[in-house]
Write a protein that holds these residues in place. Structure first.
Motif, PDB file in Angstrom:
ATOM      1  N   ASP A  29      -2.443   9.453   0.652  1.00  0.00           N
ATOM      2  CA  ASP A  29      -1.496   8.790  -0.236  1.00  0.00           C
ATOM      3  C   ASP A  29      -0.161   9.544  -0.273  1.00  0.00           C
ATOM      4  O   ASP A  29       0.722   9.303   0.532  1.00  0.00           O
ATOM      5  CB  ASP A  29      -2.059   8.555  -1.650  1.00  0.00           C
ATOM      6  CG  ASP A  29      -2.803   9.738  -2.235  1.00  0.00           C
ATOM      7  OD1 ASP A  29      -2.343  10.887  -2.067  1.00  0.00           O
ATOM      8  OD2 ASP A  29      -3.844   9.529  -2.881  1.00  0.00           O
ATOM      9  N   GLY A  38       2.606   5.417   5.711  1.00  0.00           N
ATOM     10  CA  GLY A  38       2.040   4.765   4.534  1.00  0.00           C
ATOM     11  C   GLY A  38       2.010   5.653   3.308  1.00  0.00           C
ATOM     12  O   GLY A  38       1.069   5.590   2.520  1.00  0.00           O
ATOM     13  N   ARG A  39       3.035   6.441   3.104  1.00  0.00           N
ATOM     14  CA  ARG A  39       3.067   7.338   1.948  1.00  0.00           C
ATOM     15  C   ARG A  39       3.062   6.537   0.651  1.00  0.00           C
ATOM     16  O   ARG A  39       3.873   5.638   0.454  1.00  0.00           O
ATOM     17  CB  ARG A  39       4.309   8.213   2.004  1.00  0.00           C
ATOM     18  CG  ARG A  39       4.409   9.195   0.842  1.00  0.00           C
ATOM     19  CD  ARG A  39       5.651  10.051   0.950  1.00  0.00           C
ATOM     20  NE  ARG A  39       5.770  10.985  -0.161  1.00  0.00           N
ATOM     21  CZ  ARG A  39       6.774  11.833  -0.322  1.00  0.00           C
ATOM     22  NH1 ARG A  39       7.752  11.859   0.571  1.00  0.00           N
ATOM     23  NH2 ARG A  39       6.805  12.648  -1.352  1.00  0.00           N
ATOM     24  N   LEU A  40       2.134   6.885  -0.218  1.00  0.00           N
ATOM     25  CA  LEU A  40       2.007   6.213  -1.514  1.00  0.00           C
ATOM     26  C   LEU A  40       2.194   7.250  -2.611  1.00  0.00           C
ATOM     27  O   LEU A  40       1.285   7.999  -2.938  1.00  0.00           O
ATOM     28  CB  LEU A  40       0.631   5.544  -1.634  1.00  0.00           C
ATOM     29  CG  LEU A  40       0.321   4.839  -2.962  1.00  0.00           C
ATOM     30  CD1 LEU A  40       1.308   3.722  -3.231  1.00  0.00           C
ATOM     31  CD2 LEU A  40      -1.115   4.313  -2.959  1.00  0.00           C
ATOM     32  N   ASN A  70       0.807  -1.222   0.000  1.00  0.00           N
ATOM     33  CA  ASN A  70       0.000   0.000   0.000  1.00  0.00           C
ATOM     34  C   ASN A  70       0.840   1.271   0.000  1.00  0.00           C
ATOM     35  O   ASN A  70       0.281   2.371  -0.009  1.00  0.00           O
ATOM     36  CB  ASN A  70      -0.914   0.030   1.235  1.00  0.00           C
ATOM     37  CG  ASN A  70      -0.180   0.445   2.498  1.00  0.00           C
ATOM     38  OD1 ASN A  70       0.695  -0.284   2.973  1.00  0.00           O
ATOM     39  ND2 ASN A  70      -0.503   1.608   3.036  1.00  0.00           N
ATOM     40  N   SER A  71       2.163   1.126  -0.009  1.00  0.00           N
ATOM     41  CA  SER A  71       2.984   2.325   0.149  1.00  0.00           C
ATOM     42  C   SER A  71       4.285   2.198  -0.630  1.00  0.00           C
ATOM     43  O   SER A  71       4.609   1.142  -1.192  1.00  0.00           O
ATOM     44  CB  SER A  71       3.297   2.552   1.630  1.00  0.00           C
ATOM     45  OG  SER A  71       4.259   1.600   2.078  1.00  0.00           O
ATOM     46  N   ASP A  72       5.054   3.293  -0.637  1.00  0.00           N
ATOM     47  CA  ASP A  72       6.350   3.285  -1.307  1.00  0.00           C
ATOM     48  C   ASP A  72       7.312   2.290  -0.669  1.00  0.00           C
ATOM     49  O   ASP A  72       8.253   1.826  -1.314  1.00  0.00           O
ATOM     50  CB  ASP A  72       6.962   4.684  -1.287  1.00  0.00           C
ATOM     51  CG  ASP A  72       6.288   5.637  -2.262  1.00  0.00           C
ATOM     52  OD1 ASP A  72       5.401   5.187  -3.012  1.00  0.00           O
ATOM     53  OD2 ASP A  72       6.640   6.833  -2.277  1.00  0.00           O
TER      54      ASP A  72
END
Length: 334
Positions: free
Chosen positions: A296, A302-304, A261-263
């Motif tokens: 996001d 949780g950075r996306l 879900n993230s980078d």
């Protein structure tokens, strides 16, 4: 009278069948919390392709490896990672044993509830907190501490135990994959022993299939009492490029399905998709401010950002939580 009784039995039988139909339909649908849409369609098509013997994309059961991030993928991660909340509570609980923490960062920020100072410590500060609060004891002792916290702590917004803040659609996906011959793993930046304290009960994933950040450890024999003692040092940070390394070292097979879900999951997804044959990469996109959270590219947790860009250019499956999930949590109403 005879005919009346016969007709009555017939009516009752029809009524019974009609009552069972919704339950039978639900039982026949392995993904009832997923709405019809592109993500569900892609998942079902992929599973059908790799399990159809004789088909061009068939994959033998031994090679059906599926890996999942935990935070933000299998359960929520806001307002911050749940394990970090545990670690912060542990700093406060253990503070009387460590008086130096009152003048030592990042512990000083935790004890003074100084969120700005804590944020300024960055990832190094968080790892230092994890190392201090997850060590100095045996694996068994740490597991008991983690389970005690999980049994008593409550999420600040929902008031629910953290182990209830899991995503119903992802629980269904795990079961669906296992029913189709997949072996499911957690590959997370979370500390491995913390996740093992609940993963089997909550996700049906046994300890040997949980991969995470690891601390240093040593074998100890104290007058015949044997233990694995946990040391206050990070041996392997299982985030970002650390995830493919762990997969290679622990599983020894390249997954054919990966969900994140993230980078922090980008390299795991890239590694999965770089293999030969049928492949699936999925991202849970947090778009549901009402039932969960919407975030996001600018989130602290949780950075996306880069992974979202690559998913769009590579055609990976991006799950729109608001649009594609009928239910978010098991306790949600249908």
């Amino acid at each position: 009278m005879y005919h009346f009784k016969r007709d009555l039995r017939f009516v009752r039988s029809v009524w019974f069948v009609l009552c069972l139909l919704p339950l039978l339909a639900q039982a026949a649908d392995p993904l009832p919390a997923w709405r019809e849409g592109p993500s569900r369609t892609a998942i079902v098509a992929f599973v059908k392709d790799v399990t159809t013997e004789g088909g061009p994309r068939y994959v033998a059961p031994a090679e059906r490896i599926a890996v999942f991030d935990n935070d933000g993928t299998l359960w929520s991660e806001q307002p911050m990672y749940f394990e970090l909340l545990f670690a912060l509570d542990e700093v406060k609980r253990l503070a009387p044993q460590h008086p130096q923490w009152r003048n030592e960062q990042p512990f000083k920020a935790v004890l003074e509830n100084d969120q700005q100072a804590l944020a300024a410590q960055g990832m190094d500060g968080l790892l230092k907190i994890v190392a201090a609060t997850h060590s100095g004891m045996s694996t068994e002792q740490f597991t008991a501490v983690a389970r005690k916290w999980l049994a008593s702590a409550r999420h600040p917004r929902s008031g629910r135990p953290y182990t209830e803040m899991v995503f119903q659609p992802m629980l269904e996906l795990l079961s669906y994959l296992r029913a189709n011959g997949f072996k499911t793993y957690i590959v997370s930046g979370g500390e491995v022993a913390f996740m093992r304290a609940f993963a089997e009960e909550v996700y049906g994933i046994p300890p040997e299939q949980v991969i995470g950040t690891t601390l240093g450890a040593k074998f100890e024999d104290q007058a015949g009492t044997l233990s694995i003692q946990r040391l206050p040092s990070i041996q392997h940070n299982d985030d970002g490029p650390g995830k493919p390394v762990s997969i290679d070292a622990v599983i020894g097979r390249r997954p054919i399905l990966a969900f994140g879900n993230s980078d922090g999951d980008l390299q795991m997804l890239q590694w999965t998709m770089a293999g030969q044959g049928a492949r699936f990469a999925g991202l849970v996109h947090h778009t549901d401010q009402r039932r969960e959270w919407a975030y996001d590219r600018k989130s602290h947790f949780g950075r996306l950002d880069k992974a979202l860009d690559q998913a769009q250019t590579q055609g990976w499956t991006v799950v729109d939580m608001a649009r594609e999930w009928r239910r978010v949590y098991p306790f949600d109403s249908q």
